[in-house]
Design an enzyme around this catalytic site. Sequence first.
Site, PDB file in Angstrom:
ATOM      1  N   LEU A 251      -3.200  -6.067  10.318  1.00  0.00           N
ATOM      2  CA  LEU A 251      -2.695  -7.321  10.487  1.00  0.00           C
ATOM      3  C   LEU A 251      -1.700  -7.820   9.595  1.00  0.00           C
ATOM      4  O   LEU A 251      -1.924  -7.813   8.420  1.00  0.00           O
ATOM      5  CB  LEU A 251      -3.813  -8.632  10.802  1.00  0.00           C
TER       6      LEU A 251
ATOM      7  N   GLY B 260      -6.335  -3.405  10.840  1.00  0.00           N
ATOM      8  CA  GLY B 260      -5.667  -3.417  12.136  1.00  0.00           C
ATOM      9  C   GLY B 260      -5.163  -1.935  12.443  1.00  0.00           C
ATOM     10  O   GLY B 260      -5.159  -1.335  13.706  1.00  0.00           O
TER      11      GLY B 260
ATOM     12  N   ASN C 237     -11.363  -2.434   6.054  1.00  0.00           N
ATOM     13  CA  ASN C 237     -11.607  -3.039   4.778  1.00  0.00           C
ATOM     14  C   ASN C 237     -11.701  -4.489   4.672  1.00  0.00           C
ATOM     15  O   ASN C 237     -11.793  -5.023   3.518  1.00  0.00           O
ATOM     16  CB  ASN C 237     -10.426  -2.610   3.906  1.00  0.00           C
ATOM     17  N   GLU C 238     -11.864  -5.160   5.834  1.00  0.00           N
ATOM     18  CA  GLU C 238     -11.974  -6.536   5.678  1.00  0.00           C
ATOM     19  C   GLU C 238     -13.246  -7.172   4.931  1.00  0.00           C
ATOM     20  O   GLU C 238     -12.622  -8.269   4.203  1.00  0.00           O
ATOM     21  CB  GLU C 238     -12.224  -7.198   7.304  1.00  0.00           C
TER      22      GLU C 238
END
Length: 291
Positions: free
Chosen positions: A97, A142, A165-166
């Site tokens: 994103l 994303g 990896n958020e």
Amino acid sequence: MHTITKSLVTSKMIRQGIRRLKQVAPSVRAMSSQANLTSLNADNEGIAVLTLQRPPVNSLNLDLLQEISKSLDEVSKNKFRALILTSASPTVFSAGLDIMEMYKPDMKRAELFWTTLQEVWLKLFEASYITAAAINGHAPAGGCLLATSCEYRAMVSGKYTIGLNETALGIVAPVWFMGSLCNTVPSREAELALTTGKLFTVDEALKVSLIDDVATDKEDAINKCKEFIKKFNRIPPLARAVTKQKYRASTTQWLKDNRKADVAEFLGFLSNPKIQQSLEMYIQSLKQKAK
Ligand SMILES: CC(C)(COP(=O)(O)OP(=O)(O)OC[C@H]1O[C@@H](n2cnc3c(N)ncnc32)[C@H](O)[C@@H]1OP(=O)(O)O)[C@@H](O)C(=O)NCCC(=O)NCCS
């Protein structure tokens, strides 16, 4: 009884599907369409290649997501039998994103951004045509979501990574991102990867089945995707599509039932000053790294 009858793929439906495919196949034509941030090229066997081309790193902003969404509609409308997703960048499949869509955003645009991302995921994850990703570079967040929405992944070898990896950035991957990963890697690996925000090297990704094959370069990755697509040459397409959609239905159900709540959660998250602070620091760190 009624529901069971409705939910079964009957041999009549399969025969109709085959008949429809026979009617469609001769009219499948090679085509090429070029938009600003994507290009879509289909050969005369009905295999379309969608290339993301938003320099420098194919980060998914609203405009790119809208183009992807339109391209997916075009693949359906033209009744192409398969889609291969890849990137024009030599080193990045997609950086995920676009952080700039989340940093101090205009809330109306942010809402449209998130609903478009939801749409893209639902269209790709549940596509009736065959989907494969030729991952020719990094695929964090994303980027990993797009790849795991496909049915097959070939990744080019190199110092690239892939994963959700958020958590490592202090943010929480939406439940449907998690579902996409869980549909690909064993549940234990998925939980560990999600809670640690792990980015897998190509070899590690292969070991846990996050990718299916390692390719030498982009062309090899696309050829491997085509080999995968060939596996379905003798499988009746309607039975294939319905089986895929039923198999994946439990993963998409939550989002279908909670689309508005999911948008509200995203907007709430963007309104949190602590999150904005983390995003600012992350942007700075990326810029520092790029120098
Ligand atoms: C994908 C990646 C490995 C590619 O590395 P790279 O080829 O060395 O490219 P860089 O990191 O130098 O990035 C190039 C530019 O894209 C920007 N960029 C990278 N990822 C971005 C993202 N997700 N959103 C917005 N901009 C991004 C960088 O800030 C840099 O901008 P600048 O040229 O103005 O300084 C790396 O950019 C990266 O890790 N990006 C972040 C991925 C991520 O955590 N995404 C999660 C978002 S929620």
